[in-house]
Design a protein around this motif. Structure first.
Motif, PDB file in Angstrom:
ATOM      1  N   ASP A 186       3.190  -2.543  17.634  1.00 52.48           N
ATOM      2  CA  ASP A 186       3.063  -2.650  15.920  1.00 52.48           C
ATOM      3  C   ASP A 186       2.730  -1.223  15.479  1.00 52.48           C
ATOM      4  N   MET A 187       2.757  -0.322  15.964  1.00 52.08           N
ATOM      5  CA  MET A 187       2.691   1.029  15.352  1.00 52.08           C
ATOM      6  C   MET A 187       3.952   1.742  15.197  1.00 52.08           C
ATOM      7  N   ASN A 188       4.218   2.631  14.123  1.00 54.83           N
ATOM      8  CA  ASN A 188       5.597   2.988  13.858  1.00 54.83           C
ATOM      9  C   ASN A 188       5.484   4.233  14.857  1.00 54.83           C
ATOM     10  N   HIS A 189       6.537   4.570  15.743  1.00 52.39           N
ATOM     11  CA  HIS A 189       6.589   5.514  16.657  1.00 52.39           C
ATOM     12  C   HIS A 189       8.202   6.154  16.405  1.00 52.39           C
ATOM     13  N   GLY A 190       8.742   5.893  15.652  1.00 48.81           N
ATOM     14  CA  GLY A 190       9.912   6.795  15.073  1.00 48.81           C
ATOM     15  C   GLY A 190      10.587   6.070  14.146  1.00 48.81           C
ATOM     16  N   TYR A 191      11.093   7.016  13.124  1.00 45.55           N
ATOM     17  CA  TYR A 191      11.999   6.501  12.203  1.00 45.55           C
ATOM     18  C   TYR A 191      13.172   7.580  11.914  1.00 45.55           C
ATOM     19  N   ALA A 192      14.232   6.892  11.590  1.00 47.64           N
ATOM     20  CA  ALA A 192      15.551   8.012  11.451  1.00 47.64           C
ATOM     21  C   ALA A 192      16.494   7.357  10.384  1.00 47.64           C
ATOM     22  N   GLN A 193      17.400   8.381   9.935  1.00 51.78           N
ATOM     23  CA  GLN A 193      18.352   7.787   9.277  1.00 51.78           C
ATOM     24  C   GLN A 193      19.722   8.508   9.684  1.00 51.78           C
ATOM     25  N   ALA A 194      20.910   7.996   9.870  1.00 54.73           N
ATOM     26  CA  ALA A 194      22.188   8.652  10.167  1.00 54.73           C
ATOM     27  C   ALA A 194      23.527   7.817   9.857  1.00 54.73           C
TER      28      ALA A 194
END
Length: 80
Positions: free
Chosen positions: A48-56
């Motif tokens: 439940d912890m954000n470890h990665g975010y991306a857009q493509a």
């Protein structure tokens, strides 16, 4: 790290959590924009912890980039 960030991340998670590794992972993946010009967004949560975010431009590329971030974050944490 190889050219397969999601596989590398899965292998690392298996080493950390064992067979129940997938119980610790949650993805949020969605797209926005017109069908001819979609942008994909991917966020990976581990425990439940954000470890990665991306857009493509593609779903896979967004997930690969987020997985790469999560992999690097976990590797840094394990070194401490």
């Amino acid at each position: 790290m190889s050219e397969h960030p999601r596989t590398d991340l899965n292998n690392l998670l298996q080493a950390i959590y064992g067979p129940g590794a997938l119980d610790h992972v949650r993805w949020e993946v969605f797209s926005q924009g017109p069908p001819s010009c979609l942008t994909w967004f991917a966020t990976i949560y581990i425990d439940d912890m954000n470890h990665g975010y991306a857009q493509a431009r593609t779903r896979g590329a967004a997930q690969d980039s987020a997985a790469y971030q999560a992999y690097n974050h976990l590797r840094r944490e394990r070194r401490r």
